[in-house]
Design an enzyme around this catalytic site. Structure first.
Site, PDB file in Angstrom:
ATOM      1  N   CYS A   1       2.538  22.297   6.189  1.00 46.95           N
ATOM      2  CA  CYS A   1       2.577  20.613   6.256  1.00 46.95           C
ATOM      3  C   CYS A   1       3.643  20.244   5.128  1.00 46.95           C
ATOM      4  O   CYS A   1       3.539  19.158   4.807  1.00 46.95           O
ATOM      5  CB  CYS A   1       1.110  20.257   5.569  1.00 46.95           C
ATOM      6  SG  CYS A   1       0.696  20.923   4.136  1.00 46.95           S
TER       7      CYS A   1
ATOM      8  N   CYS B   1       0.881  -1.256  -0.042  1.00 48.61           N
ATOM      9  CA  CYS B   1      -0.079  -0.102  -0.105  1.00 48.61           C
ATOM     10  C   CYS B   1       0.800   1.240   0.052  1.00 48.61           C
ATOM     11  O   CYS B   1       1.882   1.357   0.620  1.00 48.61           O
ATOM     12  CB  CYS B   1      -0.740  -0.117   1.257  1.00 48.61           C
ATOM     13  SG  CYS B   1      -1.957   1.526   1.355  1.00 48.61           S
TER      14      CYS B   1
ATOM     15  N   TYR C   1      -5.380  31.176   4.345  1.00 49.14           N
ATOM     16  CA  TYR C   1      -5.547  29.871   4.102  1.00 49.14           C
ATOM     17  C   TYR C   1      -6.420  29.272   5.349  1.00 49.14           C
ATOM     18  O   TYR C   1      -6.001  28.211   6.113  1.00 49.14           O
ATOM     19  CB  TYR C   1      -4.336  29.122   3.895  1.00 49.14           C
ATOM     20  CG  TYR C   1      -3.426  29.816   3.078  1.00 49.14           C
ATOM     21  CD1 TYR C   1      -3.401  29.546   1.385  1.00 49.14           C
ATOM     22  CD2 TYR C   1      -2.451  30.784   3.400  1.00 49.14           C
ATOM     23  CE1 TYR C   1      -2.471  30.003   0.728  1.00 49.14           C
ATOM     24  CE2 TYR C   1      -1.575  31.317   2.775  1.00 49.14           C
ATOM     25  CZ  TYR C   1      -1.513  31.144   1.402  1.00 49.14           C
ATOM     26  OH  TYR C   1      -0.712  31.588   0.573  1.00 49.14           O
TER      27      TYR C   1
HETATM   28  N1  SAH Z   1      -5.964  26.648   8.620  1.00 47.08           N
HETATM   29  C1  SAH Z   1      -7.096  25.540   8.193  1.00 47.08           C
HETATM   30  C2  SAH Z   1      -6.740  25.199   6.575  1.00 47.08           C
HETATM   31  C3  SAH Z   1      -5.332  24.780   6.091  1.00 47.08           C
HETATM   32  S1  SAH Z   1      -5.179  24.023   4.813  1.00 47.08           S
HETATM   33  C4  SAH Z   1      -7.312  24.487   8.921  1.00 47.08           C
HETATM   34  O1  SAH Z   1      -6.231  24.410   9.895  1.00 47.08           O
HETATM   35  O2  SAH Z   1      -7.726  23.696   9.062  1.00 47.08           O
HETATM   36  C5  SAH Z   1      -5.039  24.972   3.508  1.00 47.08           C
HETATM   37  C6  SAH Z   1      -6.418  25.916   2.945  1.00 47.08           C
HETATM   38  O3  SAH Z   1      -5.680  26.558   2.215  1.00 47.08           O
HETATM   39  C7  SAH Z   1      -7.323  24.821   2.339  1.00 47.08           C
HETATM   40  O4  SAH Z   1      -8.436  25.034   3.005  1.00 47.08           O
HETATM   41  C8  SAH Z   1      -7.391  25.384   0.847  1.00 47.08           C
HETATM   42  O5  SAH Z   1      -8.713  25.248   0.248  1.00 47.08           O
HETATM   43  C9  SAH Z   1      -6.682  26.731   1.056  1.00 47.08           C
HETATM   44  N2  SAH Z   1      -5.982  27.420  -0.072  1.00 47.08           N
HETATM   45  C10 SAH Z   1      -5.238  26.675  -0.999  1.00 47.08           C
HETATM   46  N3  SAH Z   1      -4.952  27.757  -1.859  1.00 47.08           N
HETATM   47  C11 SAH Z   1      -5.315  28.868  -1.319  1.00 47.08           C
HETATM   48  C12 SAH Z   1      -5.135  30.241  -1.868  1.00 47.08           C
HETATM   49  N4  SAH Z   1      -4.266  30.616  -2.875  1.00 47.08           N
HETATM   50  N5  SAH Z   1      -5.704  31.319  -1.098  1.00 47.08           N
HETATM   51  C13 SAH Z   1      -6.349  31.030   0.063  1.00 47.08           C
HETATM   52  N6  SAH Z   1      -6.661  29.655   0.427  1.00 47.08           N
HETATM   53  C14 SAH Z   1      -6.086  28.820  -0.167  1.00 47.08           C
END
Ligand code: SAH
Length: 456
Positions: A413, A81, A320
């Site tokens: 991440c 996997c 984000y």
């Molecule tokens: N802080 C949140 C989400 C983190 S993940 C938590 O901890 O739950 C990253 C997030 O960024 C996702 O929800 C994704 O949809 C968003 N994302 C991706 N590219 C982006 C961009 N250019 N501008 C704003 N958000 C974005």
């Protein structure tokens, strides 16, 4: 003497290092062999599969001397996997490996001094019990050799499905759901999707569970707008797993590796499931991002809040922001919080989450961080970023530098893009004050990091 290996050579080597993907590395006379499933400290017999001039890939044939860090994998299909990469390593060794990977990236790609990086490190935070931690699982469906539908996980770097209905990283509840869907598809003669021909209906099953509420969402991702006899499927699923509160259908008719399409509709029940993190309630819809490891997420967010060092009056940007998780953690201690997120459904969730928790000092914007931030530029004391693996857009970083918040909290991440972005931020006005890893993705090579930056 120079060593050169050729395809099909059998050789014995000691594994002295590991690469980013968790493959063991062995070296002999200037030649490097990458060996999947080998652990640092192992002496292994390998068969060379593919070579380039000075390196190659070999298959692990026999473990001659096991590494002190080697353990029996808890999962029976760990090797085939592609989901986990570190099942054959002790958890302690895994944590060391991850922290070291982040450290190396900060030094190599971020340009930070080794001694400095070590002096500001806070120790990696692991799980007490690193199994069954995922609140979300996405299983691809396909056709097995016997022509019947199968569900499971992709083998590494291929589209071959390794059948599995009980992944050890996921919930035990998932198994009955997957078996019910397979049974239903068999009864109704519904074929799984074929990624090469674009034919067939069932692409993926997404299962999400709120650990604190026990609420389960099942979302079928299909190459079409209908599931034949969908009502019967819903009934069957509900009977099999009473925790289900939402059954959705997401339509994805594109010939693509992207799992979800743009439209989701509810077949039965609610549009969202609920969960709680740090005393805050969250509603999560099918397409919204939500951290997969809630136990570790609470610890990570608490650290982000600590790094933000809020006293009650500050203005915070949460870029984000997803469904507003970090925003709402911060809102309790800040004067005002602005969240930005690209997925409209997530922003809907964020607004509802703020309202449901009686939080009135958080405002959310749909759009790209690199577009919304330069446009609004409301002055900030603290900016929090938590971008996807590709990191922050350059324009976003430039705007952050221009806005000059007192502190920047970077949640990442992917330590390679984190290091790249820190190099830009710390090149001028910011100093890296502290960093810490949180093991959110136990048994895989991925690692979460949170960093504190302060204005000079
Ligand atoms: N802080 C949140 C989400 C983190 S993940 C938590 O901890 O739950 C990253 C997030 O960024 C996702 O929800 C994704 O949809 C968003 N994302 C991706 N590219 C982006 C961009 N250019 N501008 C704003 N958000 C974005």
């Amino acid at each position: 003497m120079e060593t050169v290996y050729r395809k099909n050579d059998i050789t014995t080597i000691e594994i002295t290092d590991m690469d980013e993907k968790g493959q063991g590395i062995g070296r002999a006379g200037g030649f490097t062999l990458f060996v999947k499933d080998a652990v640092v400290g192992d002496t292994v017999e390998v068969k060379v599969m593919k070579t380039k001039k000075s390196y190659g890939f070999a298959r692990l044939m026999k473990i001659i001397i096991p590494s002190p860090d080697r353990v029996e994998p808890a999962c029976p299909i760990a090797r085939s996997c592609g989901g986990c990469q570190l099942q054959e390593m002790s958890y302690e060794a895994e944590l060391r490996f991850k922290e070291n990977k982040v450290r190396n990236n900060l030094i190599r790609l971020g340009g930070f001094d080794e001694a400095f990086i070590d002096s500001i490190k806070e120790n990696i935070v692991g799980m007490e019990n690193p199994v069954r931690y995922r609140n979300k699982a996405q299983y691809p469906l396909g056709t097995g050799k016997d022509g019947k539908n199968v569900v499971g996980f992709y083998a590494g770097h291929t589209h071959t499905i390794i059948p599995n209905t009980d992944c050890l990283l996921g919930r035990e509840e998932n198994e009955i759901i997957l078996k019910t869907i397979l049974e239903f598809a068999e009864e109704e003669k519904i074929p799984a999707y074929n990624g090469e021909t674009g034919k067939g209906l069932l692409r993926h099953v997404l299962i999400r569970e709120g650990f604190q509420t026990g609420e389960i969402m099942v979302c079928l991702i299909a190459n079409g707008k209908e599931i034949p006899n969908g009502e019967r499927l819903c009934k069957k699923l509900k009977e099999a797993q009473p925790g289900i509160v939402s059954i959705c259908l997401n339509t994805n008719t594109k010939l693509t590796n992207v799992i979800m399409g743009d439209t989701t509709r509810v077949l039965w029940g609610k549009e969202t499931i609920g969960d709680r993190l740090g005393g805050i309630r969250f509603a999560i819809s099918a397409r919204s991002f939500y951290q997969v490891n809630p136990v570790q997420t609470e610890k990570l967010y608490a650290k982000a809040v600590e790094y933000a060092a809020l006293t009650g009056n500050e203005t915070v940007w949460d870029l984000y922001c997803g469904i507003g998780t970090i925003s709402l953690f911060m809102a309790k201690k800040a004067g005002k919080v602005y969240g930005v997120e690209i997925i409209p459904e997530a922003i809907e969730d964020a607004k509802e989450n703020a309202a449901a928790n009686g939080i009135t000092n958080a405002e959310f914007f749909t759009g790209k961080a690199e577009e919304v931030l330069p446009e609004l530029m409301y002055p900030a004391d603290v900016i929090v970023v938590d971008p996807p693996r590709k990191g922050c857009d350059e324009k976003c970083l430039a705007t952050m530098l221009f806005m000059e918040p007192k502190r920047i909290v970077y949640v990442s991440c992917d330590s390679a893009t984190l290091a790249r972005d820190l190099k830009i931020l710390c090149g001028e006005r910011y100093v890296l004050k502290a960093w810490q890893c949180y093991d959110q993705f136990c048994r895989t090579v991925h690692c979460e990091t949170v960093c504190l930056l302060e204005r000079r």
